[in-house]
Design a protein around this motif. Structure first.
Motif, PDB file in Angstrom:
ATOM      1  N   PHE A 238       0.847  -1.196   0.000  1.00  0.00           N
ATOM      2  CA  PHE A 238       0.000   0.000   0.000  1.00  0.00           C
ATOM      3  C   PHE A 238       0.877   1.238   0.000  1.00  0.00           C
ATOM      4  O   PHE A 238       2.091   1.158   0.224  1.00  0.00           O
ATOM      5  N   ALA A 239       0.258   2.376  -0.324  1.00  0.00           N
ATOM      6  CA  ALA A 239       0.983   3.654  -0.270  1.00  0.00           C
ATOM      7  C   ALA A 239       0.715   4.296   1.082  1.00  0.00           C
ATOM      8  O   ALA A 239      -0.350   4.127   1.661  1.00  0.00           O
ATOM      9  N   LEU A 240       1.677   5.046   1.581  1.00  0.00           N
ATOM     10  CA  LEU A 240       1.479   5.716   2.867  1.00  0.00           C
ATOM     11  C   LEU A 240       0.415   6.791   2.750  1.00  0.00           C
ATOM     12  O   LEU A 240       0.275   7.427   1.710  1.00  0.00           O
ATOM     13  N   THR A 241      -0.322   6.985   3.833  1.00  0.00           N
ATOM     14  CA  THR A 241      -1.244   8.123   3.863  1.00  0.00           C
ATOM     15  C   THR A 241      -0.414   9.406   3.997  1.00  0.00           C
ATOM     16  O   THR A 241       0.767   9.354   4.343  1.00  0.00           O
ATOM     17  N   GLN A 244       0.943   9.663   7.456  1.00  0.00           N
ATOM     18  CA  GLN A 244       2.104   8.787   7.672  1.00  0.00           C
ATOM     19  C   GLN A 244       3.357   9.385   7.045  1.00  0.00           C
ATOM     20  O   GLN A 244       4.430   9.379   7.650  1.00  0.00           O
ATOM     21  N   ASP A 268      -4.538   7.157  16.212  1.00  0.00           N
ATOM     22  CA  ASP A 268      -5.666   6.346  16.615  1.00  0.00           C
ATOM     23  C   ASP A 268      -5.404   4.872  16.281  1.00  0.00           C
ATOM     24  O   ASP A 268      -4.554   4.546  15.452  1.00  0.00           O
ATOM     25  N   VAL A 269      -6.153   4.037  16.936  1.00  0.00           N
ATOM     26  CA  VAL A 269      -6.089   2.606  16.671  1.00  0.00           C
ATOM     27  C   VAL A 269      -6.265   2.361  15.170  1.00  0.00           C
ATOM     28  O   VAL A 269      -7.189   2.900  14.573  1.00  0.00           O
ATOM     29  N   GLY A 270      -5.363   1.602  14.568  1.00  0.00           N
ATOM     30  CA  GLY A 270      -5.490   1.277  13.153  1.00  0.00           C
ATOM     31  C   GLY A 270      -4.968   2.337  12.206  1.00  0.00           C
ATOM     32  O   GLY A 270      -5.103   2.229  10.987  1.00  0.00           O
ATOM     33  N   GLY A 272      -1.999   2.967  11.508  1.00  0.00           N
ATOM     34  CA  GLY A 272      -0.807   2.505  10.789  1.00  0.00           C
ATOM     35  C   GLY A 272       0.497   3.003  11.381  1.00  0.00           C
ATOM     36  O   GLY A 272       1.367   3.515  10.666  1.00  0.00           O
ATOM     37  N   LYS A 273       0.665   2.819  12.664  1.00  0.00           N
ATOM     38  CA  LYS A 273       1.900   3.253  13.314  1.00  0.00           C
ATOM     39  C   LYS A 273       3.046   2.259  13.060  1.00  0.00           C
ATOM     40  O   LYS A 273       4.204   2.641  12.999  1.00  0.00           O
ATOM     41  N   VAL A 275       3.999   0.565  10.454  1.00  0.00           N
ATOM     42  CA  VAL A 275       4.802   0.741   9.247  1.00  0.00           C
ATOM     43  C   VAL A 275       5.705   1.970   9.394  1.00  0.00           C
ATOM     44  O   VAL A 275       6.824   2.007   8.875  1.00  0.00           O
ATOM     45  N   LYS A 307       5.041  -9.403  11.123  1.00  0.00           N
ATOM     46  CA  LYS A 307       4.895  -8.370  10.104  1.00  0.00           C
ATOM     47  C   LYS A 307       6.261  -7.887   9.627  1.00  0.00           C
ATOM     48  O   LYS A 307       6.515  -7.751   8.434  1.00  0.00           O
ATOM     49  N   PRO A 424      -6.979   4.554   3.703  1.00  0.00           N
ATOM     50  CA  PRO A 424      -8.234   4.532   2.942  1.00  0.00           C
ATOM     51  C   PRO A 424      -8.848   3.139   2.930  1.00  0.00           C
ATOM     52  O   PRO A 424      -8.185   2.154   3.225  1.00  0.00           O
ATOM     53  N   ARG A 426     -11.104   1.882   4.824  1.00  0.00           N
ATOM     54  CA  ARG A 426     -11.629   1.347   6.080  1.00  0.00           C
ATOM     55  C   ARG A 426     -13.127   1.581   6.134  1.00  0.00           C
ATOM     56  O   ARG A 426     -13.598   2.669   5.829  1.00  0.00           O
TER      57      ARG A 426
END
Ligand code: ADP
Ligand code: MG
Length: 667
Positions: A238-241, A244, A268-270, A272-273, A275, A307, A424, A426
Motif C-alpha cells: 500500500f501507499a502511505l497516507t 504517515q 488512533d487505533v489502526g 498505521g503506526k 509501518v 509483520k 483509505p 476502512r
C-alpha cells in the motif's frame, strides 16, 4: 505512618486534610434538629449497659437546655469510665430525633472540665488508615508542622499574585479559622491550596526542564540513509497516507541530528503506526545501526515480529525474536546474533531487552503502546540505553491520544507526532448498545454471521472483563462464557485467551485465530492492544459499563481492519448511572479516538484517564490538570527563569517536592 509515606517532618506537614470538622462551637441540646451534625457538652445523668436486643451502652446527657441519649454498640470499660454519671463530656456526632427523643449513635466523645477551652481553628480530618487513629495523626502532624522546613524559597515575583507564603498556606490548610470559606477549602480553590498546587506544578516543570537540559548534552548517532527505507516503501502493498508521510519525515529529521530523538508517535487505533516504526528502523539499519522494537505483551510483540519479518527479511535484514518464554540454546544463539550485530532488528517484550541483552550498535529503540509500560520499566529501559557511548534515538508509540494540557505537563520533554488520518478503504464500525437481557439474540447474530456460506471467512471477538477480577461473583467468567458459546455454536471453533495462560498457550490460540481456522475468540482484555486480524468484523464486549472509554475504543479498534463492514456490540448489565449511560452513548456516537479521549477526560478527570501508572504514580498530589491549567501555564513560564537566575533555589525546590521521585519525570 510509614505505610502512608509519612516519614519526615516535611511529609507530615504536606499531608493535608481531606476535610474539616467544626469543634469551635457548642450547640445547646434543645436546639438540635434531626440530621444536624453538632457538638454539645453536658453532664452524664445515667450510664447503663442494656442487653435486651443488642448489647449496648446507653448514656443520658444533660445541659442547661435539655437531654440527649448516646448509644454505643462497641465499647470498652475505659469508655464507661469516661461516661460515668456526674462526668462532664464533650460529644460530637449526628443527631437523630426519634420517639425516645434526641439521640446520637456512636458519637465521638471525651471527658472535659468546665474550663477546657474550645479549639480556635477547624479540626482537620486526615487521609488515614484503619490502624492509624485520627487523634494520633493529628498530634503527629501538629508537632511535625512546628519543626518542618517550610522556609520561603521562591522569589516573590515568581509566585502568582495574591497567594500566601508557603508556610502560611500550609498552616492555614491544617488549621483553618472557623470563618474560612468552606467551599474553597473543600474544592481546593482557596488561595492556600492554590499556593501548594503552584509549588507542586513548578517542581514538576523544573524537573522536566532539567531532564531536557541533560538530554540536550547527550550525543546520538546521526542516522541518514535512504536505501533500505526506499526499498521497503517500494515493497509495501500500500501507499502511505499523507499523515504517515508527514510523521515519517519528522522522525527522519530527528534521526539525522546528533542529539537523541525523544518522540511520541500518537495515532488512533489502526492508523498505521507499525509501518512508520518499520520505516524508522529501516533508516537506522540502512545507516548500519541496530534497532530494537519492544511491545508490552508477547502477543503484540509476536504480531510485530511476523509483520516485520515479512517486510524486512526479503530485503536482507536478520530479525531476532526475544521474549521471556524463549530459553536455552535458541536464546543464546539469538543473544549472540544481537551481540555480534548480525541481527539488525530485535523484536521482543521489555522484560528481555532489560536483562542480559547486549547490542553491538543500538541506534534506535522503538517502544509500542508506551502507556502500558510502567514508570519503573521506562526507567530501566533508559538505563539500558545508557550503557552505550552514544545514546540511541527513542521513538514511543501510543494509540491513547493525550490531551494537550496533559502532554504539556507530563511530556514537556517529549516531541509529539500525530497520525490524524486512517488508511483509505476502512469501513467505519457501527457500535450498538444492548442490555444483557438481549444476549441470546446477540449470540444468534454471531451464529448467522459466522456460518453464512455467502460470506466465508468471517471472524468475531467476544471480550469479557478480566479473569483476575472474577472474585466478584457478578462478573462473567471468561471460561464460563467460552463454554456457553461453544455449546451455542456447534461446528464453530471457539477459542479462549486470557492473561493466566502461558505465552506458548496464547501463541497457539492466536495462531489458530490468525490463520482463520478459529472463528470466534473469547478473550479478556489481553487483546486490547495491537492485535491485527483483518477478517474479524464483529466484536461483542460484555459488561461494557465496567471498561474505561479509552479502553473500549482500543478494544473496538480490533475490528474494522478489513474491507468488511464491522459491528461492535456493547452489552451492559443495568441499571446504568447517568454517567454510565453518557459514556456508552459516546462510544456509539463517535469512532474518533481523540474525541473519545476528550469526553473521557470530561467524565473522569485526568488522574484516572492517565491511570496511576502513567501519571507517574500519582506524582501530582494536589494539582488537578483539568482545573489548574492557569497555574500550570504560570509554572511553565516561571520554570526557565528560576533555572537561569536562581539555579540553587530551583534545585532545593525540586528536592523538597519530589525527593527521590524526580527520576520518574525523566522516564
Ligand atoms: P496501529 O496504528 O493501530 O498500530 P497498525 O500499524 O497495526 O495500526 O495498522 C493497521 C493495519 O493497517 C495494518 O494491517 C497495516 O498493515 C495497515 N496499513 C497501515 N498503513 C496503511 C496504509 N497507508 N494503507 C493501507 N493499509 C495500511
Ligand atoms: Mg499498533
Amino acid at each position: 505512618m510509614r505505610k502512608l509515606g509519612l516519614l519526615r517532618d516535611i511529609d507530615l506537614a504536606l499531608h493535608l486534610p481531606l476535610r474539616y470538622v467544626d469543634e469551635t462551637r457548642l450547640t445547646p441540646i434543645a436546639s438540635l434538629r434531626d440530621g444536624d451534625s453538632a457538638q454539645v457538652q453536658g453532664r452524664v445523668t445515667e450510664c447503663r449497659v442494656e442487653a435486651r436486643t443488642r448489647r449496648q451502652l446507653l448514656v443520658r446527657l444533660a445541659d442547661d437546655s435539655g437531654e440527649l441519649l448516646l448509644r454505643l454498640f462497641n465499647f470498652y470499660p475505659s469508655n464507661q469510665k469516661t461516661l460515668a454519671v456526674g462526668n462532664l463530656v464533650r460529644v460530637r456526632g449526628e443527631v437523630r430525633v426519634g420517639f425516645v427523643g434526641r439521640e446520637m449513635v456512636h458519637p465521638e466523645f471525651r471527658g472535659v472540665s468546665a474550663d477546657t477551652p474550645l479549639p480556635a481553628a477547624l479540626t482537620p480530618v486526615y487521609p488515614s488508615s484503619a490502624q492509624l487513629p485520627q487523634a494520633y495523626l493529628r498530634k503527629a502532624v501538629a508537632s511535625a508542622l512546628a519543626r518542618a522546613p517550610l522556609s520561603e524559597l521562591l522569589p516573590p515575583e515568581l509566585v502568582p499574585a495574591g497567594l500566601p507564603p508557603l508556610a502560611v498556606a500550609v498552616h492555614r490548610l491544617h488549621h483553618p479559622s472557623p470563618d474560612a470559606p468552606e467551599d474553597a477549602l473543600q474544592d481546593h480553590g482557596h488561595p492556600a491550596w492554590q499556593r501548594l498546587k503552584f509549588e507542586e506544578l513548578l517542581a514538576q516543570q523544573l524537573a522536566q526542564a532539567q531532564a531536557q537540559a541533560v538530554r540536550a548534552r547527550l550525543a546520538a548517532p546521526t542516522l541518514v540513509a535512504d536505501g533500505l527505507a526506499t526499498q521497503l516503501l517500494a515493497a509495501l502493498p500500500f501507499a502511505l497516507t499523507h499523515a504517515q508521510q508527514r510523521v515519517v519525515a519528522e522522525i527522519r529529521a530527528d534521526l539525522a541530528r546528533a542529539q537523541p530523538m525523544h518522540r511520541l508517535l500518537q495515532g488512533d487505533v489502526g492508523s498505521g503506526k507499525t509501518v512508520v516504526a518499520a520505516l524508522a528502523a529501516a533508516v537506522a539499519m540502512g545507516a548500519g545501526w541496530q534497532c530494537a522494537l519492544m511491545a508490552p505483551t508477547e502477543i503484540l510483540a509476536e504480531q510485530h515480529f511476523r509483520k516485520l519479518v515479512v517486510w524486512l527479511q526479503p530485503l536482507g535484514v536478520t530479525v531476532a525474536w526475544l521474549t521471556g518464554s524463549r530459553k536455552g540454546k535458541g536464546r543464546s544463539a539469538m543473544l549472540a546474533q544481537v551481540a555480534s550485530g548480525e541481527a539488525l532488528l530485535v523484536v521482543g517484550t521489555h522484560a528481555v531487552i532489560q536483562r542480559d541483552v547486549v547490542f553491538a550498535k543500538l541506534g534506535l529503540a522503538v517502544v509500542d503502546e508506551q502507556h502500558r509500560f510502567g514508570v519503573a520499566q521506562r526507567l530501566a529501559l533508559k538505563d539500558k540505553l545508557h550503557e552505550q557511548a552514544l545514546e540511541p534515538h527513542l521513538l514511543m508509540m501510543s494509540a491513547t491520544p493525550i490531551p494537550r494540557t496533559l502532554a504539556m505537563s507530563y511530556f514537556a520533554d517529549l516531541d509529539v507526532s500525530t497520525i490524524d488520518e486512517l488508511p483509505p478503504g476502512r469501513t467505519s464500525i457501527v457500535t450498538k448498545i444492548f442490555a444483557d437481557s438481549k444476549r441470546e439474540a446477540v449470540v444468534g447474530r454471531i451464529r448467522d454471521e459466522l456460518t453464512n456460506p455467502a460470506q466465508p471467512g468471517r471472524q468475531a471477538y467476544w471480550v469479557c472483563p478480566l479473569v483476575e477480577e472474577s472474585e466478584h461473583l457478578d462478573l462473567q467468567n471468561a471460561t464460563a462464557t467460552h463454554a456457553e458459546l461453544s455449546a451455542a455454536l456447534p461446528g464453530v471453533m471457539v477459542g479462549l485467551l486470557h492473561g493466566r495462560m502461558t505465552g506458548a498457550e496464547k501463541a497457539a490460540v492466536m495462531q489458530l485465530f490468525t490463520n482463520g481456522e478459529m472463528k470466534l475468540l473469547v478473550a479478556t482484555t489481553v487483546i486490547e492492544v495491537g492485535v491485527d486480524v483483518p477478517n474479524a468484523s464483529l466484536m461483542v464486549i460484555e459488561h461494557a459499563e465496567r471498561f474505561g472509554l479509552a479502553q473500549l475504543h482500543q478494544l473496538r479498534g480490533r475490528v474494522g481492519r478489513g474491507a468488511v463492514a464491522s459491528v461492535c456490540v456493547l452489552l451492559f448489565t443495568g441499571p446504568l448511572s447517568p454517567t454510565g449511560k453518557a459514556r456508552l452513548k459516546a462510544m456509539a456516537e463517535t469512532n474518533d479516538g481523540f474525541e473519545i479521549a476528550r469526553r473521557d477526560l470530561d467524565i473522569r478527570g485526568p488522574g484516572e484517564f492517565m491511570g496511576a501508572r502513567q501519571s507517574g504514580d500519582a506524582l501530582l498530589r494536589f494539582a488537578d490538570l483539568g482545573q489548574d491549567s492557569a497555574l500550570l501555564l504560570h509554572a511553565r513560564a516561571v520554570a526557565p527563569r528560576l533555572l537561569a537566575q536562581h539555579p540553587r533555589v530551583a534545585q532545593l525546590h525540586v528536592e523538597r517536592w519530589l525527593g527521590g521521585k524526580a527520576d520518574f519525570l525523566k522516564a
